[in-house]
Design a protein around this motif. Structure first.
Motif, short mmCIF file in Angstrom:
data_model
loop_
_atom_site.label_atom_id
_atom_site.label_comp_id
_atom_site.label_asym_id
_atom_site.label_seq_id
_atom_site.Cartn_x
_atom_site.Cartn_y
_atom_site.Cartn_z
N THR A 179 0.78 -1.21 -0.27
CA THR A 179 0.03 0.07 0.01
C THR A 179 0.67 1.32 -0.09
O THR A 179 0.37 2.21 -0.29
CB THR A 179 -0.93 0.08 1.43
OG1 THR A 179 -0.19 -0.02 2.43
CG2 THR A 179 -1.86 -1.21 1.32
N HIS A 180 2.05 1.20 0.33
CA HIS A 180 3.16 2.18 0.30
C HIS A 180 4.49 1.77 0.86
O HIS A 180 4.48 0.57 1.10
CB HIS A 180 2.69 3.45 1.19
CG HIS A 180 2.59 3.20 2.78
ND1 HIS A 180 1.48 2.50 3.17
CD2 HIS A 180 3.25 3.80 3.69
CE1 HIS A 180 1.59 2.51 4.51
NE2 HIS A 180 2.69 3.28 4.84
N GLY A 181 5.55 2.33 0.79
CA GLY A 181 6.86 1.77 1.09
C GLY A 181 7.39 2.04 2.30
O GLY A 181 8.49 1.82 2.67
N HIS A 182 6.59 2.46 3.32
CA HIS A 182 7.20 2.24 4.63
C HIS A 182 7.52 0.90 5.02
O HIS A 182 7.00 -0.17 4.89
CB HIS A 182 6.19 2.92 5.69
CG HIS A 182 5.91 4.45 5.65
ND1 HIS A 182 4.95 5.31 6.33
CD2 HIS A 182 7.06 5.39 5.35
CE1 HIS A 182 5.19 6.45 5.90
NE2 HIS A 182 6.51 6.74 5.39
N TYR A 183 8.58 1.08 5.90
CA TYR A 183 9.37 -0.23 6.31
C TYR A 183 8.36 -1.32 6.96
O TYR A 183 8.61 -2.70 6.81
CB TYR A 183 10.51 -0.08 7.32
CG TYR A 183 10.35 0.28 8.63
CD1 TYR A 183 9.88 1.56 8.92
CD2 TYR A 183 10.46 -0.66 9.47
CE1 TYR A 183 9.50 1.97 10.22
CE2 TYR A 183 9.84 -0.44 10.82
CZ TYR A 183 9.44 1.03 11.13
OH TYR A 183 9.08 1.24 12.47
N ASP A 184 7.42 -0.89 7.82
CA ASP A 184 6.51 -1.68 8.39
C ASP A 184 5.54 -2.46 7.56
O ASP A 184 4.84 -3.19 7.93
CB ASP A 184 6.02 -1.14 9.73
CG ASP A 184 5.00 0.01 9.46
OD1 ASP A 184 5.46 0.94 8.57
OD2 ASP A 184 3.85 0.35 9.96
N HIS A 185 5.28 -2.03 6.28
CA HIS A 185 4.66 -2.62 5.45
C HIS A 185 5.52 -3.44 4.36
O HIS A 185 4.87 -4.38 3.53
CB HIS A 185 4.03 -1.58 4.63
CG HIS A 185 2.92 -0.86 5.36
ND1 HIS A 185 1.70 -0.99 5.50
CD2 HIS A 185 3.21 0.24 6.42
CE1 HIS A 185 1.01 -0.04 6.29
NE2 HIS A 185 2.17 0.30 6.84
N ALA A 186 6.85 -3.07 4.05
CA ALA A 186 7.31 -3.38 3.01
C ALA A 186 8.66 -4.30 3.17
O ALA A 186 9.43 -5.19 2.48
CB ALA A 186 7.99 -2.29 2.26
N GLY A 190 -4.50 0.67 3.87
CA GLY A 190 -3.23 1.08 4.16
C GLY A 190 -3.09 2.02 5.58
O GLY A 190 -3.68 1.77 6.55
N ASP A 191 -2.17 3.08 5.18
CA ASP A 191 -2.19 3.74 6.31
C ASP A 191 -2.87 5.21 6.04
O ASP A 191 -2.72 6.20 6.32
CB ASP A 191 -0.58 4.28 6.70
CG ASP A 191 0.16 3.08 7.46
OD1 ASP A 191 -0.55 2.02 7.77
OD2 ASP A 191 1.04 3.37 7.78
N THR A 192 -3.77 5.01 5.10
CA THR A 192 -4.44 6.41 4.33
C THR A 192 -5.76 6.69 5.47
O THR A 192 -5.89 7.81 6.21
CB THR A 192 -4.78 6.33 3.17
OG1 THR A 192 -3.74 6.13 2.29
CG2 THR A 192 -5.80 7.70 2.69
N GLY A 200 -0.59 11.61 0.47
CA GLY A 200 -1.09 12.35 1.62
C GLY A 200 -0.21 11.64 2.92
O GLY A 200 0.56 12.39 3.40
N HIS A 201 -0.33 10.46 3.08
CA HIS A 201 0.82 9.81 4.03
C HIS A 201 2.06 9.47 3.51
O HIS A 201 2.93 9.87 4.13
CB HIS A 201 0.05 8.35 4.48
CG HIS A 201 0.95 7.52 5.35
ND1 HIS A 201 1.05 8.06 6.79
CD2 HIS A 201 1.38 6.46 5.29
CE1 HIS A 201 2.11 7.18 7.31
NE2 HIS A 201 2.18 6.13 6.47
N THR A 202 2.09 8.91 2.28
CA THR A 202 3.15 9.08 1.37
C THR A 202 2.48 9.21 0.11
O THR A 202 1.91 9.52 -0.45
CB THR A 202 4.09 7.67 1.29
OG1 THR A 202 3.28 6.86 0.65
CG2 THR A 202 4.37 7.26 2.71
#
Ligand SMILES: [Zn+2]
Length: 181
Positions: A52-59, A129-131, A110-112
Motif C-alpha cells: 500500500t506504500h513503501g514504509h518499512y513496516d509494510h515493505a 493501508g495507512d491512509t 497524503g501519508h506518502t
C-alpha cells in the motif's frame, strides 16, 4: 490467520507497529496486501504482493524470492522510513483480477506520495493501508505528503462503494454501523 470474508484472511502480530497483512486465496494461490515488518512468518510464497506504500513496516517483510511485488512509482524514493524491496516493480495497473476477486487500485497520496488504497469490488472490502483508519482516524502527514493531499484522498475514498474498512493498523470497521472488528 483470521478469516474476514470468503477467501480473504488477515495476518498480524500483537505489535501495532507491524502492518496487518491481508491474504486473498484462490485455488491454492495467494495474493497479499502489504508484507509486515519482517517479523511475520510466511509459510507460503505469494503469487502477487501489492504494497500500500513503501514504509518499512509494510515493505520489509518482502522476501527476495517473491516474483511479483508491486509498489506505486511515487514511493520509489529515498525518503525517511521508506524501504523499497530490491525485487519490487512499479505498479502500472489500475485494476487486477485474481480468481473471483476484482481489485481496483486507488492512488491516495497524503501519508506518502505513493500511497494507494485497494478496493475489492465483489466483497466491498477497502484495504486502506495507512491512509484511512477506523473511527475517522487517518495516517500521519508529517513525514512527507501533506494534509491537503490527505483530505483530497479521504474525500475520494468516501465516494467509493466500500462496506468494510480494512486498514493496515488497528481495527476493521463496518461502514453502515461503525462496528469494529
Ligand atoms: Zn506508513
Amino acid at each position: 490467520m483470521h478469516k474476514i470474508s470468503d477467501g480473504i484472511l488477515m495476518m498480524r502480530t500483537n505489535e501495532r507497529v507491524c502492518s496487518t497483512v491481508y491474504v486473498l486465496e484462490h485455488e491454492g494461490k495467494r495474493l497479499i496486501i502489504d508484507s509486515g515488518d519482517g517479523k511475520l512468518a510466511f509459510n507460503f510464497t505469494p503469487e502477487i504482493c501489492i504494497l500500500t506504500h513503501g514504509h518499512y513496516d509494510h515493505a520489509k517483510g518482502v522476501k527476495p524470492e517473491w516474483k511479483n511485488v508491486f509498489l506505486h512509482p511515487a514511493d520509489f524514493s529515498k525518503k525517511p522510513y521508506i524501504t523499497v524491496p530490491p525485487n519490487a516493480k512499479k505498479l502500472d495497473f489500475a485494476t487486477l483480477s485474481f480468481g473471483p476477486f476484482q481489485l481496483e487500485m486507488i492512488h491516495t497520496p497524503g501519508h506518502t506520495d505513493g500511497s494507494i488504497c485497494i478496493l475489492e469490488k465483489k466483497s466491498g472490502l477497502l484495504f486502506s493501508g495507512d491512509t484511512k483508519f477506523a473511527q475517522g482516524d487517518y495516517g500521519r502527514t508529517d513525514l512527507e505528503g501533506s494534509e491537503e493531499e490527505m483530505q483530497k484522498s479521504l474525500a475520494r475514498i468516501d465516494k467509493l462503494g466500500w462496506k468494510l474498512l480494512c486498514p493496515a493498523h488497528g481495527y476493521l470497521e463496518q461502514r453502515e454501523d461503525g462496528k469494529l472488528i
